[in-house]
Design an enzyme around this catalytic site. Structure first.
Site, PDB file in Angstrom:
ATOM      1  N   VAL A  33     -12.225   8.450  20.735  1.00  0.00           N
ATOM      2  CA  VAL A  33     -12.852   7.386  19.946  1.00  0.00           C
ATOM      3  C   VAL A  33     -12.060   6.078  20.058  1.00  0.00           C
ATOM      4  CG1 VAL A  33     -13.474   6.657  17.598  1.00  0.00           C
ATOM      5  CG2 VAL A  33     -13.943   9.001  18.337  1.00  0.00           C
ATOM      6  N   ALA A 100      -7.275  14.950  13.949  1.00  0.00           N
ATOM      7  CA  ALA A 100      -7.797  16.098  14.682  1.00  0.00           C
ATOM      8  C   ALA A 100      -9.284  15.887  14.906  1.00  0.00           C
ATOM      9  CB  ALA A 100      -7.571  17.346  13.842  1.00  0.00           C
ATOM     10  N   GLN A 102     -13.243  17.159  15.593  1.00  0.00           N
ATOM     11  CA  GLN A 102     -14.084  18.294  15.195  1.00  0.00           C
ATOM     12  C   GLN A 102     -14.201  19.266  16.361  1.00  0.00           C
ATOM     13  OE1 GLN A 102     -17.364  15.785  13.533  1.00  0.00           O
ATOM     14  NE2 GLN A 102     -18.236  17.756  13.000  1.00  0.00           N
ATOM     15  N   ARG A 108     -17.407  18.114   9.294  1.00  0.00           N
ATOM     16  CA  ARG A 108     -16.443  17.031   9.113  1.00  0.00           C
ATOM     17  C   ARG A 108     -15.540  17.305   7.911  1.00  0.00           C
ATOM     18  NH1 ARG A 108     -21.451  14.025  10.241  1.00  0.00           N
ATOM     19  NH2 ARG A 108     -21.328  13.274  12.378  1.00  0.00           N
ATOM     20  N   ASN A 140     -12.555  11.468  10.418  1.00  0.00           N
ATOM     21  CA  ASN A 140     -13.375  12.297   9.523  1.00  0.00           C
ATOM     22  C   ASN A 140     -12.561  13.254   8.678  1.00  0.00           C
ATOM     23  OD1 ASN A 140     -16.120  11.576   9.849  1.00  0.00           O
ATOM     24  ND2 ASN A 140     -16.047  12.352  11.948  1.00  0.00           N
ATOM     25  N   VAL A 142     -14.924  10.908   6.881  1.00  0.00           N
ATOM     26  CA  VAL A 142     -14.569   9.510   6.673  1.00  0.00           C
ATOM     27  C   VAL A 142     -14.636   9.049   5.202  1.00  0.00           C
ATOM     28  CG1 VAL A 142     -16.841   8.535   7.243  1.00  0.00           C
ATOM     29  CG2 VAL A 142     -14.784   7.207   7.677  1.00  0.00           C
ATOM     30  N   ASP A 168     -24.650   6.660  12.145  1.00  0.00           N
ATOM     31  CA  ASP A 168     -25.827   7.482  11.802  1.00  0.00           C
ATOM     32  C   ASP A 168     -27.080   6.612  11.737  1.00  0.00           C
ATOM     33  OD1 ASP A 168     -24.068   9.939  10.236  1.00  0.00           O
ATOM     34  OD2 ASP A 168     -23.242   7.928  10.341  1.00  0.00           O
ATOM     35  N   ARG A 171     -28.333   6.035  15.114  1.00  0.00           N
ATOM     36  CA  ARG A 171     -29.022   7.243  15.605  1.00  0.00           C
ATOM     37  C   ARG A 171     -30.428   7.304  15.006  1.00  0.00           C
ATOM     38  NH1 ARG A 171     -23.634  10.918  14.837  1.00  0.00           N
ATOM     39  NH2 ARG A 171     -22.845  10.646  16.962  1.00  0.00           N
ATOM     40  N   ARG A 173     -32.274   4.794  13.930  1.00  0.00           N
ATOM     41  CA  ARG A 173     -33.117   3.736  14.508  1.00  0.00           C
ATOM     42  C   ARG A 173     -33.561   4.123  15.922  1.00  0.00           C
ATOM     43  NH1 ARG A 173     -30.814  -1.962  12.143  1.00  0.00           N
ATOM     44  NH2 ARG A 173     -30.432  -1.182  10.060  1.00  0.00           N
ATOM     45  N   HIS A 188     -35.628  -1.513  11.247  1.00  0.00           N
ATOM     46  CA  HIS A 188     -34.627  -1.764  10.201  1.00  0.00           C
ATOM     47  C   HIS A 188     -34.620  -0.587   9.240  1.00  0.00           C
ATOM     48  CE1 HIS A 188     -33.543  -5.705  11.534  1.00  0.00           C
ATOM     49  NE2 HIS A 188     -34.811  -5.839  11.872  1.00  0.00           N
ATOM     50  N   HIS A 195     -21.169  10.300   5.318  1.00  0.00           N
ATOM     51  CA  HIS A 195     -21.289  10.423   6.773  1.00  0.00           C
ATOM     52  C   HIS A 195     -21.100  11.914   7.045  1.00  0.00           C
ATOM     53  CE1 HIS A 195     -20.645  10.042  11.051  1.00  0.00           C
ATOM     54  NE2 HIS A 195     -19.411  10.491  10.956  1.00  0.00           N
ATOM     55  N   THR A 250     -17.656  12.691  20.429  1.00  0.00           N
ATOM     56  CA  THR A 250     -18.618  11.578  20.513  1.00  0.00           C
ATOM     57  C   THR A 250     -17.771  10.323  20.672  1.00  0.00           C
ATOM     58  OG1 THR A 250     -18.613  11.151  18.141  1.00  0.00           O
ATOM     59  CG2 THR A 250     -20.209  12.757  18.911  1.00  0.00           C
TER      60      THR A 250
HETATM   61  N1  LIG Z   1     -16.772   8.065  11.519  1.00  0.00           N
HETATM   62  C1  LIG Z   1     -17.472   8.313  12.611  1.00  0.00           C
HETATM   63  O1  LIG Z   1     -18.636   7.912  12.724  1.00  0.00           O
HETATM   64  C2  LIG Z   1     -16.811   9.119  13.708  1.00  0.00           C
HETATM   65  C3  LIG Z   1     -17.441   9.320  14.938  1.00  0.00           C
HETATM   66  C4  LIG Z   1     -16.789  10.026  15.918  1.00  0.00           C
HETATM   67  C5  LIG Z   1     -15.533  10.593  15.667  1.00  0.00           C
HETATM   68  N2  LIG Z   1     -14.962  10.394  14.466  1.00  0.00           N
HETATM   69  C6  LIG Z   1     -13.648  10.958  14.137  1.00  0.00           C
HETATM   70  O2  LIG Z   1     -12.622  10.241  14.797  1.00  0.00           O
HETATM   71  C7  LIG Z   1     -11.452  11.056  14.881  1.00  0.00           C
HETATM   72  C8  LIG Z   1     -10.887  10.999  16.279  1.00  0.00           C
HETATM   73  O3  LIG Z   1     -11.737  11.648  17.192  1.00  0.00           O
HETATM   74  P1  LIG Z   1     -11.363  11.710  18.743  1.00  0.00           P
HETATM   75  O4  LIG Z   1     -12.492  12.396  19.421  1.00  0.00           O
HETATM   76  O5  LIG Z   1     -10.913  10.393  19.207  1.00  0.00           O
HETATM   77  O6  LIG Z   1     -10.105  12.705  18.707  1.00  0.00           O
HETATM   78  P2  LIG Z   1      -8.945  12.790  19.800  1.00  0.00           P
HETATM   79  O7  LIG Z   1      -8.253  14.095  19.583  1.00  0.00           O
HETATM   80  O8  LIG Z   1      -9.494  12.518  21.160  1.00  0.00           O
HETATM   81  O9  LIG Z   1      -7.972  11.579  19.432  1.00  0.00           O
HETATM   82  C9  LIG Z   1      -7.188  11.551  18.299  1.00  0.00           C
HETATM   83  C10 LIG Z   1      -5.911  10.818  18.670  1.00  0.00           C
HETATM   84  O10 LIG Z   1      -5.133  10.668  17.481  1.00  0.00           O
HETATM   85  C11 LIG Z   1      -3.775  10.774  17.884  1.00  0.00           C
HETATM   86  N3  LIG Z   1      -2.919  11.062  16.745  1.00  0.00           N
HETATM   87  C12 LIG Z   1      -2.719  12.245  16.110  1.00  0.00           C
HETATM   88  N4  LIG Z   1      -1.798  12.089  15.139  1.00  0.00           N
HETATM   89  C13 LIG Z   1      -1.400  10.794  15.166  1.00  0.00           C
HETATM   90  C14 LIG Z   1      -0.483  10.023  14.415  1.00  0.00           C
HETATM   91  N5  LIG Z   1       0.248  10.594  13.452  1.00  0.00           N
HETATM   92  N6  LIG Z   1      -0.345   8.710  14.704  1.00  0.00           N
HETATM   93  C15 LIG Z   1      -1.053   8.130  15.696  1.00  0.00           C
HETATM   94  N7  LIG Z   1      -1.938   8.827  16.455  1.00  0.00           N
HETATM   95  C16 LIG Z   1      -2.113  10.129  16.178  1.00  0.00           C
HETATM   96  C17 LIG Z   1      -3.770  11.884  18.934  1.00  0.00           C
HETATM   97  O11 LIG Z   1      -2.597  11.859  19.730  1.00  0.00           O
HETATM   98  C18 LIG Z   1      -5.047  11.563  19.699  1.00  0.00           C
HETATM   99  O12 LIG Z   1      -4.789  10.734  20.822  1.00  0.00           O
HETATM  100  C19 LIG Z   1     -11.905  12.455  14.443  1.00  0.00           C
HETATM  101  O13 LIG Z   1     -11.558  12.646  13.086  1.00  0.00           O
HETATM  102  C20 LIG Z   1     -13.410  12.397  14.589  1.00  0.00           C
HETATM  103  O14 LIG Z   1     -14.076  13.341  13.773  1.00  0.00           O
HETATM  104  C21 LIG Z   1     -15.558   9.671  13.493  1.00  0.00           C
END
Ligand SMILES: NC(=O)c1ccc[n+]([C@@H]2O[C@H](COP(=O)([O-])OP(=O)(O)OC[C@H]3O[C@@H](n4cnc5c(N)ncnc54)[C@H](O)[C@@H]3O)[C@@H](O)[C@H]2O)c1
Length: 333
Positions: A33, A100, A102, A108, A140, A142, A168, A171, A173, A188, A195, A250
């Site tokens: 992300v 971490a 998912q 989530r 998440n 979130v 969301d 998605r 829309r 709209h 979330h 994602t």
């Molecule tokens: N809110 C949303 O709409 C949405 C959408 C997609 C993903 N997410 C969430 O985003 C988060 C990240 O997803 P991702 O796929 O990128 O995971 P990922 O595992 O690819 O990346 C997470 C990164 O965080 C780093 N990390 C871990 N501990 C850390 C720390 N103490 N300090 C700095 N960095 C640290 C890891 O080294 C890793 O590079 C997840 O919680 C996921 O569920 C949210």
């Protein structure tokens, strides 16, 4: 500046160059992300400096190099990254994506404990070096993470909020556009609430080109009957699970949704976005972070819009509030 000097008709005295303040975006977590969000923001020319922070030094340095090699083809920018928090100094906006991810089949809310302790460990140090930044939680679950982050950081609720249901809603829309055969930009509609699994589309206020969605009768797919609407709402919730099942994360759409929020803040756009913020008497709901259409600008969340809701939607929002609140309480927040 032109000064008259004796003996010379005119001499130029160059004004010493005063460095101008440019915008700095910080991204915590250079995973799927975070690094894609950096890419999206750079592609859109959203910030002059993009800083990445990740515990994985080799990974963050590699992402910085790869992104930097592409700058020739984008708006001018500088990318920096480190495992040291000082890289976040003086950011204007910080997107928190560390955590971490998912796993297939995991909800989530299952991620809550690990993520909250990560926020406890990392966030205070970032706030210390970037006290004036607007903070946007993405990790998440979130809504729970945003609530905990507010308590941990002590920041005002306008300055720290979550990306909420911006993704969301896009998605939703997309699916409405696909059903009706019109451009997604003319739809709209907002998803509100958590979330996550209890989120809900606000059908009663949704429109397509000024036509209320509940009265829509044109286009390819026919009216959006209750059956169609329920199927779309289910697909919105399930699409994250489906993408994670297929590719493990994602990243593209959340990166673009994040970039939209970043630009709203850095350019003080005052866009209406369904971000997750601390509700205080919103339609009778308080002390919980949930998404509702809100005005987002340079100071963060300026205002939440009191969207007219049907009684079903209001009940759905209250259910969502309960679900989020009970998880937060379970972890002492
Ligand atoms: N809110 C949303 O709409 C949405 C959408 C997609 C993903 N997410 C969430 O985003 C988060 C990240 O997803 P991702 O796929 O990128 O995971 P990922 O595992 O690819 O990346 C997470 C990164 O965080 C780093 N990390 C871990 N501990 C850390 C720390 N103490 N300090 C700095 N960095 C640290 C890891 O080294 C890793 O590079 C997840 O919680 C996921 O569920 C949210």
């Amino acid at each position: 500046m032109v000064d008259a000097i004796e003996g010379d008709e005119y001499a130029f005295s160059p004004t010493p160059s005063v460095p101008r303040r440019t915008s700095k975006l910080g991204i915590v977590g250079a995973g799927a992300v975070g690094s894609t969000m950096a890419y999206a923001a750079l592609m859109r020319g959203a910030a002059r400096t993009v800083a990445l922070l990740d515990v994985n030094k080799a990974k963050v340095e590699a992402e910085v190099l790869d992104l930097s090699h592409g700058i020739q083809f984008m708006s001018m920018a500088e990318v920096m990254g480190s495992d040291d928090v000082s890289v976040m100094a003086d950011c204007d906006v910080v997107m928190f994506t560390a955590g971490a991810k998912q796993k297939p089949g995991q909800s989530r809310l299952d991620l809550a404990e690990a993520t909250i302790s990560l926020v406890q460990k990392v966030l205070p140090g970032i706030v210390e070096v970037a006290p004036n930044a607007v903070y946007v939680m993405v990790t998440n679950p979130v809504d729970v993470v945003t609530y905990a982050a507010l308590k941990i950081s002590g920041l005002p609720p306008s300055q720290l909020f979550g990306s909420g249901t911006v993704l969301d809603s896009s998605r939703l829309r997309y699916l409405i556009a696909r059903h009706t055969g019109v451009a997604v930009q003319n739809v709209h509609a907002y998803v509100a609430g958590e979330h996550g699994d209890t989120e809900l589309p606000l059908w009663s206020s949704a429109t397509i080109g000024s036509v209320p969605i509940l009265e829509w009768a044109s286009g390819d797919g026919g009216p959006l009957t209750r059956e169609v609407r329920d199927a779309i709402a289910r697909e919105v919730v399930e699409s994250a699970y489906r993408i994670i099942e297929g590719k493990g994360a994602t990243n593209y759409a959340i990166a673009l949704a994040g970039s939209r929020i970043i630009e709203a803040v850095l350019k003080d756009e005052r866009r209406i976005l369904p971000v997750s913020s601390l509700l205080d008497g919103y339609l009778g709901m308080s002390d919980v972070c949930l998404s509702v259409p809100s005005i987002v600008g340079s100071s963060g969340v300026r205002e939440r819009l009191e969207v007219p809701m049907s009684s079903d939607e209001l009940m759905g929002m209250r259910r969502s509030a309960e679900a989020v609140r009970s998880v937060a309480r379970r972890f002492g927040f």
